[in-house]
Design a protein around this motif. Structure first.
Motif, PDB file in Angstrom:
ATOM      1  N   GLY A   1       0.809  -1.216   0.000  1.00  0.00           N
ATOM      2  CA  GLY A   1       0.000   0.000   0.000  1.00  0.00           C
ATOM      3  C   GLY A   1       0.838   1.260   0.000  1.00  0.00           C
ATOM      4  N   ILE A   2       1.844   1.325   0.858  1.00  0.00           N
ATOM      5  CA  ILE A   2       2.665   2.530   0.924  1.00  0.00           C
ATOM      6  C   ILE A   2       3.500   2.685  -0.352  1.00  0.00           C
ATOM      7  N   GLY A   3       3.914   1.556  -0.921  1.00  0.00           N
ATOM      8  CA  GLY A   3       4.686   1.601  -2.161  1.00  0.00           C
ATOM      9  C   GLY A   3       3.883   2.118  -3.343  1.00  0.00           C
ATOM     10  N   LEU A   4       2.590   1.866  -3.361  1.00  0.00           N
ATOM     11  CA  LEU A   4       1.738   2.390  -4.431  1.00  0.00           C
ATOM     12  C   LEU A   4       1.584   3.905  -4.341  1.00  0.00           C
ATOM     13  N   VAL A   5       1.570   4.419  -3.125  1.00  0.00           N
ATOM     14  CA  VAL A   5       1.382   5.858  -2.918  1.00  0.00           C
ATOM     15  C   VAL A   5       2.719   6.603  -2.940  1.00  0.00           C
ATOM     16  N   GLN A   6       3.785   5.939  -2.515  1.00  0.00           N
ATOM     17  CA  GLN A   6       5.131   6.520  -2.478  1.00  0.00           C
ATOM     18  C   GLN A   6       6.062   5.675  -3.354  1.00  0.00           C
ATOM     19  N   PRO A   7       6.021   5.876  -4.677  1.00  0.00           N
ATOM     20  CA  PRO A   7       6.802   5.009  -5.570  1.00  0.00           C
ATOM     21  C   PRO A   7       8.320   5.104  -5.376  1.00  0.00           C
ATOM     22  N   LYS A   8       8.817   6.160  -4.731  1.00  0.00           N
ATOM     23  CA  LYS A   8      10.263   6.293  -4.520  1.00  0.00           C
ATOM     24  C   LYS A   8      10.665   5.843  -3.114  1.00  0.00           C
ATOM     25  N   LEU A   9       9.902   4.940  -2.555  1.00  0.00           N
ATOM     26  CA  LEU A   9      10.119   4.453  -1.200  1.00  0.00           C
ATOM     27  C   LEU A   9      11.520   3.869  -1.014  1.00  0.00           C
ATOM     28  N   ASN A  10      12.044   3.222  -2.051  1.00  0.00           N
ATOM     29  CA  ASN A  10      13.367   2.595  -1.956  1.00  0.00           C
ATOM     30  C   ASN A  10      14.489   3.606  -1.769  1.00  0.00           C
ATOM     31  N   ARG A  11      14.243   4.846  -2.115  1.00  0.00           N
ATOM     32  CA  ARG A  11      15.303   5.865  -2.057  1.00  0.00           C
ATOM     33  C   ARG A  11      15.309   6.656  -0.760  1.00  0.00           C
ATOM     34  N   LEU A  12      14.396   6.335   0.133  1.00  0.00           N
ATOM     35  CA  LEU A  12      14.314   7.085   1.389  1.00  0.00           C
ATOM     36  C   LEU A  12      15.524   6.828   2.265  1.00  0.00           C
ATOM     37  N   LYS A  13      15.966   7.869   2.922  1.00  0.00           N
ATOM     38  CA  LYS A  13      17.084   7.779   3.870  1.00  0.00           C
ATOM     39  C   LYS A  13      16.558   8.105   5.263  1.00  0.00           C
ATOM     40  N   GLY A  14      17.430   8.042   6.233  1.00  0.00           N
ATOM     41  CA  GLY A  14      17.063   8.428   7.595  1.00  0.00           C
ATOM     42  C   GLY A  14      16.198   7.392   8.282  1.00  0.00           C
ATOM     43  N   ASP A  15      15.485   7.845   9.306  1.00  0.00           N
ATOM     44  CA  ASP A  15      14.679   6.946  10.143  1.00  0.00           C
ATOM     45  C   ASP A  15      13.621   6.188   9.349  1.00  0.00           C
ATOM     46  N   VAL A  16      12.938   6.890   8.454  1.00  0.00           N
ATOM     47  CA  VAL A  16      11.869   6.237   7.693  1.00  0.00           C
ATOM     48  C   VAL A  16      12.447   5.208   6.728  1.00  0.00           C
ATOM     49  N   GLY A  17      13.533   5.545   6.064  1.00  0.00           N
ATOM     50  CA  GLY A  17      14.182   4.591   5.167  1.00  0.00           C
ATOM     51  C   GLY A  17      14.649   3.346   5.896  1.00  0.00           C
ATOM     52  N   GLU A  18      15.209   3.542   7.086  1.00  0.00           N
ATOM     53  CA  GLU A  18      15.660   2.429   7.918  1.00  0.00           C
ATOM     54  C   GLU A  18      14.470   1.574   8.377  1.00  0.00           C
ATOM     55  N   ALA A  19      13.390   2.237   8.756  1.00  0.00           N
ATOM     56  CA  ALA A  19      12.196   1.523   9.215  1.00  0.00           C
ATOM     57  C   ALA A  19      11.593   0.683   8.081  1.00  0.00           C
ATOM     58  N   ILE A  20      11.553   1.227   6.874  1.00  0.00           N
ATOM     59  CA  ILE A  20      11.033   0.483   5.720  1.00  0.00           C
ATOM     60  C   ILE A  20      11.917  -0.742   5.466  1.00  0.00           C
ATOM     61  N   TYR A  21      13.231  -0.564   5.566  1.00  0.00           N
ATOM     62  CA  TYR A  21      14.146  -1.692   5.424  1.00  0.00           C
ATOM     63  C   TYR A  21      13.826  -2.768   6.468  1.00  0.00           C
TER      64      TYR A  21
END
Length: 180
Positions: A109-129
């Protein structure tokens, strides 16, 4: 209505309508759409595409989905951190399976709304990982139930906090600051 009754009724409706996901997976998907910052009615199309190949969803299931969407949104907006994952309250193994399904569908769901999710850095990028790692979780039914239950509760809480973190990250412009 309690979360257990909501879960059971939603599962019953999903099965009755021959839709191959659980209530936990549906809740994860809706939460992902919301956490990703969806602000319009396009969530309905995303849900129809995922659940029913783009076809209209039969009533009363559609009404239950709308109610779940709006209550989830309200919980995420609420400053009292009331948001909870909708998971089975049955045995521990079912809860673990539900959690993994919830996280998997949240990422969808979040990937459909935020297509650049893989490029996130910081806390949110780490949390997605971290969420991507949680999807790979498994268990051995011979494991110590108490230890497994403790680990499950910790991971569930991490997932809950991560969903709220993502919601805050992608919905900042919608949240008005509190004046003191």
């Amino acid at each position: 209505m309690t979360d257990s009754k909501i879960y059971d009724e939603l599962n019953r409706q999903l099965i009755q309508n021959k839709i191959g996901i659980t209530a936990a997976e549906l809740h994860g998907f809706l939460t992902g759409i919301l956490a990703g910052g969806n602000h319009d009615e396009s969530w309905r199309v995303l849900v129809q595409d995922m659940l029913n190949d783009g076809q209209k969803i039969a009533e009363p299931l559609n009404k239950q989905i709308e109610k779940l969407y709006h209550s989830t949104k309200q919980q995420l907006i609420d400053e009292d951190f009331e948001f909870q994952l909708l998971l089975s309250e049955q045995d521990l193994f079912r809860q673990i399976d539900d959690l993994v399904g919830w996280v998997n569908h949240f990422l969808l769901g979040i990937g459909l709304v935020q297509p650049k999710l893989n490029r996130l850095k910081g806390d949110v990028g780490e949390a997605i990982y971290d969420l991507r790692q949680i999807v790979k979780l498994g268990y051995d039914e011979d494991e110590d139930q108490q230890e497994l239950g403790f680990a499950f509760e910790e991971i569930k809480e991490y997932v809950r906090i991560t969903a709220m973190l993502c919601f805050d990250e992608f919905n900042e412009s919608d949240i008005t600051p509190t004046l003191h």
